[in-house]
Scaffold this motif. Structure first.
Motif, PDB file in Angstrom:
ATOM      1  N   VAL A 158       6.089   6.595  -0.041  1.00 25.14           N
ATOM      2  CA  VAL A 158       4.676   6.950   0.076  1.00 25.14           C
ATOM      3  C   VAL A 158       4.205   6.529   1.470  1.00 25.14           C
ATOM      4  O   VAL A 158       4.388   5.372   1.882  1.00 25.14           O
ATOM      5  CB  VAL A 158       3.826   6.269  -1.017  1.00 25.14           C
ATOM      6  N   VAL A 159       3.637   7.486   2.183  1.00 29.27           N
ATOM      7  CA  VAL A 159       3.126   7.246   3.533  1.00 29.27           C
ATOM      8  C   VAL A 159       1.637   7.568   3.528  1.00 29.27           C
ATOM      9  O   VAL A 159       1.216   8.631   3.061  1.00 29.27           O
ATOM     10  CB  VAL A 159       3.870   8.100   4.578  1.00 29.27           C
ATOM     11  N   ALA A 172       6.277  -1.942  -0.895  1.00 30.99           N
ATOM     12  CA  ALA A 172       6.409  -2.553  -2.222  1.00 30.99           C
ATOM     13  C   ALA A 172       5.182  -2.144  -3.023  1.00 30.99           C
ATOM     14  O   ALA A 172       4.092  -1.954  -2.467  1.00 30.99           O
ATOM     15  CB  ALA A 172       6.508  -4.070  -2.133  1.00 30.99           C
ATOM     16  N   THR A 173       5.378  -1.998  -4.331  1.00 32.08           N
ATOM     17  CA  THR A 173       4.276  -1.499  -5.162  1.00 32.08           C
ATOM     18  C   THR A 173       4.034  -2.386  -6.370  1.00 32.08           C
ATOM     19  O   THR A 173       4.878  -3.192  -6.751  1.00 32.08           O
ATOM     20  CB  THR A 173       4.584  -0.077  -5.678  1.00 32.08           C
ATOM     21  N   ASP A 174       2.869  -2.179  -6.950  1.00 28.76           N
ATOM     22  CA  ASP A 174       2.512  -2.750  -8.248  1.00 28.76           C
ATOM     23  C   ASP A 174       2.610  -4.269  -8.332  1.00 28.76           C
ATOM     24  O   ASP A 174       3.099  -4.826  -9.311  1.00 28.76           O
ATOM     25  CB  ASP A 174       3.346  -2.106  -9.361  1.00 28.76           C
ATOM     26  N   VAL A 175       2.135  -4.951  -7.289  1.00 27.19           N
ATOM     27  CA  VAL A 175       2.020  -6.409  -7.356  1.00 27.19           C
ATOM     28  C   VAL A 175       0.756  -6.670  -8.177  1.00 27.19           C
ATOM     29  O   VAL A 175      -0.358  -6.355  -7.746  1.00 27.19           O
ATOM     30  CB  VAL A 175       1.910  -7.038  -5.948  1.00 27.19           C
ATOM     31  N   HIS A 183      -0.467  -2.924  -3.267  1.00 25.03           N
ATOM     32  CA  HIS A 183       0.682  -2.198  -2.735  1.00 25.03           C
ATOM     33  C   HIS A 183       0.853  -2.689  -1.302  1.00 25.03           C
ATOM     34  O   HIS A 183      -0.107  -2.729  -0.529  1.00 25.03           O
ATOM     35  CB  HIS A 183       0.457  -0.689  -2.753  1.00 25.03           C
ATOM     36  N   VAL A 184       2.041  -3.085  -0.936  1.00 22.76           N
ATOM     37  CA  VAL A 184       2.316  -3.661   0.375  1.00 22.76           C
ATOM     38  C   VAL A 184       2.572  -2.537   1.380  1.00 22.76           C
ATOM     39  O   VAL A 184       3.306  -1.585   1.086  1.00 22.76           O
ATOM     40  CB  VAL A 184       3.552  -4.586   0.304  1.00 22.76           C
ATOM     41  N   ILE A 185       1.946  -2.645   2.562  1.00 24.28           N
ATOM     42  CA  ILE A 185       2.134  -1.628   3.613  1.00 24.28           C
ATOM     43  C   ILE A 185       2.586  -2.285   4.912  1.00 24.28           C
ATOM     44  O   ILE A 185       2.363  -3.477   5.128  1.00 24.28           O
ATOM     45  CB  ILE A 185       0.866  -0.790   3.832  1.00 24.28           C
ATOM     46  N   ASP A 186       3.205  -1.467   5.783  1.00 19.20           N
ATOM     47  CA  ASP A 186       3.825  -2.012   6.993  1.00 19.20           C
ATOM     48  C   ASP A 186       2.995  -1.855   8.273  1.00 19.20           C
ATOM     49  O   ASP A 186       3.432  -2.281   9.334  1.00 19.20           O
ATOM     50  CB  ASP A 186       5.222  -1.419   7.187  1.00 19.20           C
ATOM     51  N   THR A 187       1.818  -1.259   8.173  1.00 17.30           N
ATOM     52  CA  THR A 187       0.962  -1.064   9.350  1.00 17.30           C
ATOM     53  C   THR A 187      -0.487  -1.150   8.898  1.00 17.30           C
ATOM     54  O   THR A 187      -0.838  -0.635   7.828  1.00 17.30           O
ATOM     55  CB  THR A 187       1.220   0.324   9.986  1.00 17.30           C
ATOM     56  N   VAL A 188      -1.340  -1.740   9.712  1.00 18.35           N
ATOM     57  CA  VAL A 188      -2.770  -1.819   9.416  1.00 18.35           C
ATOM     58  C   VAL A 188      -3.372  -0.418   9.612  1.00 18.35           C
ATOM     59  O   VAL A 188      -3.131   0.233  10.622  1.00 18.35           O
ATOM     60  CB  VAL A 188      -3.477  -2.837  10.322  1.00 18.35           C
ATOM     61  N   LEU A 189      -4.136   0.030   8.629  1.00 21.38           N
ATOM     62  CA  LEU A 189      -4.791   1.324   8.676  1.00 21.38           C
ATOM     63  C   LEU A 189      -6.125   1.206   9.414  1.00 21.38           C
ATOM     64  O   LEU A 189      -6.826   0.219   9.261  1.00 21.38           O
ATOM     65  CB  LEU A 189      -5.019   1.840   7.260  1.00 21.38           C
ATOM     66  N   MET A 190      -6.477   2.229  10.183  1.00 18.20           N
ATOM     67  CA  MET A 190      -7.702   2.178  10.969  1.00 18.20           C
ATOM     68  C   MET A 190      -8.669   3.300  10.593  1.00 18.20           C
ATOM     69  O   MET A 190      -8.317   4.468  10.626  1.00 18.20           O
ATOM     70  CB  MET A 190      -7.379   2.298  12.465  1.00 18.20           C
ATOM     71  N   PRO A 191      -9.897   2.906  10.240  1.00 19.81           N
ATOM     72  CA  PRO A 191     -10.903   3.942   9.985  1.00 19.81           C
ATOM     73  C   PRO A 191     -11.318   4.591  11.303  1.00 19.81           C
ATOM     74  O   PRO A 191     -10.999   4.074  12.377  1.00 19.81           O
ATOM     75  CB  PRO A 191     -12.059   3.155   9.372  1.00 19.81           C
ATOM     76  N   GLN A 192     -12.014   5.679  11.230  1.00 16.32           N
ATOM     77  CA  GLN A 192     -12.406   6.407  12.447  1.00 16.32           C
ATOM     78  C   GLN A 192     -13.279   5.573  13.339  1.00 16.32           C
ATOM     79  O   GLN A 192     -14.033   4.764  13.020  1.00 16.32           O
ATOM     80  CB  GLN A 192     -13.120   7.696  12.082  1.00 16.32           C
TER      81      GLN A 192
END
Length: 192
Positions: A158-159, A172-175, A183-192
């Motif tokens: 899932v991306v 990683a999912t479902d902690v 859900h663990v992700i590898d990059t910080v997401l940025m809002p507009q």
């Protein structure tokens, strides 16, 4: 005659052993691990914040949540789904920028962090089904800060694509937490 004596002795030994009290089995490592997992599954888990505090890979996230004063919110009833960046994910942000966000620009930091939070408990199976149902354009996720993320499956992972066009892979999912799921992700997401 010796063969008959040996056979009788063996039979007698088996009969005596069969009448003896049962020997308690020593649990194997697998049995112990399974029992521990079941105990963990049935034990009360902490809130999203408490679960993150208990995992060293989220120490930067916990510090950021504290700086943005979101601890009480993410410890609330929820349920929430959090796409949680690891320390390595935060490490991709220039150190000066991260320091500025956590010390002087906590409003922007709060906006970034709430962009990683979704109302409701969206487990991995639900998310992947929604992506599948959405088709080629991906599944649009509404975040609590009012922004959207787009979720797709790429090479079996899932991306998430953020408003700035950046991507983050779910690693990683479902902690489980008492007020939602991480859900663990590898990059910080940025809002507009």
């Amino acid at each position: 005659m010796n063969k008959l004596t040996i056979a009788l002795a063996s039979a007698a030994s088996l009969a005596i052993a069969a009448c003896a009290e049962p020997v308690e089995e020593t649990p194997t490592t697998d049995d112990t691990a399974a029992a521990d997992q079941m105990a963990n599954d049935t034990a009360e888990t902490g809130t999203i914040v408490e679960v993150a505090q208990g995992d060293e890979q989220f120490s930067t996230l916990v510090s950021a949540v504290t700086a943005a004063e979101l601890g009480d919110t993410l410890s609330g009833d929820g349920p929430y789904t959090v796409f949680a960046p690891t320390n390595d994910a935060f490490g991709k942000i220039p150190e000066a920028t991260l320091t500025e966000l956590t010390t002087n620009d906590t409003e922007t930091l709060g906006n970034i962090l709430t962009y990683h939070v979704v109302e409701g408990n969206v487990d991995a199976a639900t998310l992947t089904q929604a992506i599948s149902d959405a088709g080629e354009d991906g599944y649009t996720i509404n975040t609590v800060n009012g922004g959207t993320l787009t979720a797709n499956v790429v090479d079996g992972n899932v991306v998430l694509t953020d408003a700035a066009g950046g991507t983050s892979t779910v690693t990683a999912t479902d902690v489980a937490a008492s007020n939602g799921v991480i859900h663990v992700i590898d990059t910080v997401l940025m809002p507009q």
